[in-house]
Write a protein that holds these residues in place. Structure first.
Motif, mmCIF file in Angstrom:
data_model
loop_
_atom_site.group_PDB
_atom_site.id
_atom_site.type_symbol
_atom_site.label_atom_id
_atom_site.label_comp_id
_atom_site.label_asym_id
_atom_site.label_seq_id
_atom_site.Cartn_x
_atom_site.Cartn_y
_atom_site.Cartn_z
ATOM 1 N N LEU A 1 4.269 3.713 -1.588
ATOM 2 C CA LEU A 1 4.469 4.475 -2.829
ATOM 3 C C LEU A 1 4.674 3.559 -4.034
ATOM 4 C CD1 LEU A 1 6.883 7.308 -1.595
ATOM 5 C CD2 LEU A 1 4.444 7.498 -2.096
ATOM 6 N N TYR A 2 5.744 2.772 -4.009
ATOM 7 C CA TYR A 2 5.982 1.850 -5.119
ATOM 8 C C TYR A 2 5.066 0.638 -5.040
ATOM 9 C CZ TYR A 2 9.940 3.802 -7.668
ATOM 10 O OH TYR A 2 10.723 4.572 -8.493
ATOM 11 N N SER B 1 1.037 -5.570 5.003
ATOM 12 C CA SER B 1 1.937 -4.774 5.850
ATOM 13 C C SER B 1 1.301 -4.640 7.218
ATOM 14 C CB SER B 1 2.230 -3.405 5.226
ATOM 15 O OG SER B 1 1.126 -2.543 5.368
ATOM 16 N N ALA C 1 0.830 -1.207 0.000
ATOM 17 C CA ALA C 1 0.000 0.000 0.000
ATOM 18 C C ALA C 1 0.865 1.258 0.000
ATOM 19 C CB ALA C 1 -0.936 0.005 1.213
ATOM 20 N N GLY D 1 14.255 7.374 -7.818
ATOM 21 C CA GLY D 1 13.356 8.123 -6.943
ATOM 22 C C GLY D 1 11.943 8.193 -7.495
ATOM 23 N N TYR D 2 10.963 7.969 -6.598
ATOM 24 C CA TYR D 2 9.552 7.931 -7.007
ATOM 25 C C TYR D 2 9.012 9.362 -7.089
ATOM 26 C CZ TYR D 2 4.760 6.194 -7.263
ATOM 27 O OH TYR D 2 3.480 5.900 -7.676
ATOM 28 N N ASP E 1 -0.179 -2.069 8.594
ATOM 29 C CA ASP E 1 -1.459 -1.364 8.556
ATOM 30 C C ASP E 1 -2.428 -2.140 7.651
ATOM 31 O OD1 ASP E 1 -3.583 0.363 8.306
ATOM 32 O OD2 ASP E 1 -2.338 2.168 8.045
ATOM 33 N N GLY F 1 14.958 -3.326 -4.984
ATOM 34 C CA GLY F 1 16.188 -2.691 -4.519
ATOM 35 C C GLY F 1 16.101 -1.192 -4.717
ATOM 36 N N SER F 2 17.175 -0.608 -5.177
ATOM 37 C CA SER F 2 17.225 0.853 -5.361
ATOM 38 C C SER F 2 18.472 1.196 -6.155
ATOM 39 C CB SER F 2 17.284 1.539 -3.992
ATOM 40 O OG SER F 2 17.618 2.906 -4.136
ATOM 41 N N ALA G 1 8.595 -4.107 0.891
ATOM 42 C CA ALA G 1 8.555 -3.307 2.127
ATOM 43 C C ALA G 1 9.950 -2.875 2.545
ATOM 44 C CB ALA G 1 7.903 -4.110 3.251
ATOM 45 N N VAL G 2 10.014 -1.728 3.166
ATOM 46 C CA VAL G 2 11.279 -1.249 3.718
ATOM 47 C C VAL G 2 10.962 -0.444 4.971
ATOM 48 C CG1 VAL G 2 11.316 0.972 2.462
ATOM 49 C CG2 VAL G 2 13.472 -0.130 3.074
ATOM 50 N N THR G 3 11.852 -0.526 5.941
ATOM 51 C CA THR G 3 11.771 0.455 7.022
ATOM 52 C C THR G 3 12.956 1.388 6.886
ATOM 53 O OG1 THR G 3 11.512 0.843 9.387
ATOM 54 C CG2 THR G 3 13.085 -0.874 8.753
ATOM 55 N N ASP H 1 3.781 -8.091 9.902
ATOM 56 C CA ASP H 1 4.868 -7.326 10.517
ATOM 57 C C ASP H 1 6.162 -8.100 10.297
ATOM 58 O OD1 ASP H 1 6.717 -5.965 11.985
ATOM 59 O OD2 ASP H 1 5.583 -5.964 13.857
ATOM 60 N N LEU H 2 7.012 -7.555 9.439
ATOM 61 C CA LEU H 2 8.265 -8.244 9.106
ATOM 62 C C LEU H 2 9.229 -8.310 10.286
ATOM 63 C CD1 LEU H 2 8.778 -6.860 5.503
ATOM 64 C CD2 LEU H 2 8.483 -9.272 6.099
ATOM 65 N N GLY H 3 8.915 -7.589 11.339
ATOM 66 C CA GLY H 3 9.734 -7.660 12.538
ATOM 67 C C GLY H 3 9.288 -8.753 13.491
#
Ligand code: NAP
Length: 265
Positions: free
Chosen positions: A22-23, A42, A20, A203-204, A44, A147-148, A96-98, A68-70
């Protein structure tokens, strides 16, 4: 097979972490438009369900779930629920990324470093491990890691000008690691029918003015990008469907740059 039919994802079940965000949204839309059933997951869960409802309203197949990936129990619960509801997972998108705990080296704390690693490294490993177990049993599967550009080149700090913005050390570390993670999974499980690739976007752009404002950074970023702009809403969709589908059946261990040329010079 007809070329365009190779891109179809009808009958496939896809899980998109952070779907949910940006990307995440264009990634989920792309997979759903190509025919997949998309699980948007995710912390939320309401935001994930709202994103899924938006796709379902247009006739696509999508559902939101909590993840929750944690939390290892949460990861296992998600995988069990998807397999219980849909029978299998064909595609896993580790999106997902934190950015929690991320900073320049001089401001990094041990706690911040470990917190980011708990999600971006340990969570990535745990969900991939849980999903790969099912893929091995079914003899097929497809994993796509997001990735990025920061995982293909080092940060270009002058791009931030005098804005005070930066690119944290942990982000570059995690995104470079993701490429190695991709190649390891690809090489290890290729003969078991599992492919693994990475998409490394730039960058988005959509909403960038509202998120960070038009400033020296946005101007410099466009100036340093050969295509002269940020990544648009549709720009990741083709790459996603290509790597998720039979169109890329002989592609694995690849890192596909979707960056407007940022890393081409
Ligand atoms: N934005 C960019 O310009 C850019 C550029 C290059 C690459 N990327 C890459 O694109 C991917 C998505 O980034 P984004 O910018 O779209 O991110 P975003 O909008 O900040 O979304 C991040 C997503 O990760 C989820 N998430 C965070 N912690 C989580 C946890 N513990 N468990 C499960 N989900 C969690 C968040 O959902 P909850 O808060 O609901 O958990 C959220 O949906 C990342 O891999 C990033 O590195 C982004």
């Amino acid at each position: 097979m007809h070329t365009l039919d190779m891109f179809r994802l009808d009958g496939r079940v896809a899980v998109v972490t952070g779907g949910a965000g940006l990307y995440g949204r264009p990634i989920c839309r792309a997979l759903a438009e190509a025919g997949a059933t998309v699980v948007i997951a995710s912390r939320d869960a309401a935001a994930c369900q709202a994103a899924a409802d938006g796709l379902a309203c247009e006739g696509m197949s999508a559902v939101g779930m909590s993840l929750d990936l944690g939390d290892e129990a949460s990861i296992r619960a998600l995988v069990d629920r998807v397999v219980g509801d849909f029978g299998r997972i064909d595609i896993l998108v580790n999106n997902a990324v934190t950015r929690h705990g991320m900073a320049d080296l001089d401001k990094l704390t041990r706690e911040g470093w470990e917190e980011a690693q708990r999600i971006n490294a340990t969570g990535l490993m745990l969900i991939t491990q849980a999903v790969v177990a099912g893929m091995l049993a079914q003899g097929s599967g497809n994993i796509i890691n997001i990735g990025s550009i920061q995982g293909a080149v080092g940060p270009h700090f002058p791009v931030y000008g005098s804005t005070g913005m930066t690119s944290p050390l942990n982000y570059t570390y995690d995104k470079w690691a993701m490429v190695g993670f991709t190649k390891w999974v690809a090489n290890r499980y290729g003969r078991e029918g599992i492919r693994c690739n990475c998409i490394s976007p730039g960058g988005y752009g959509p909403g960038v003015a509202e998120r960070i404002g038009e400033n020296e950074f946005t101007e410099n970023y466009r100036g340093l990008t050969p295509l002269g702009r940020f990544c648009g809403e549709d720009d990741i969709k083709g790459a996603m469907v290509y790597l998720a589908s039979n169109a890329s059946a002989y592609v694995t261990g690849h890192n596909l740059m979707v960056d407007g040329g940022w890393t081409s010079w």
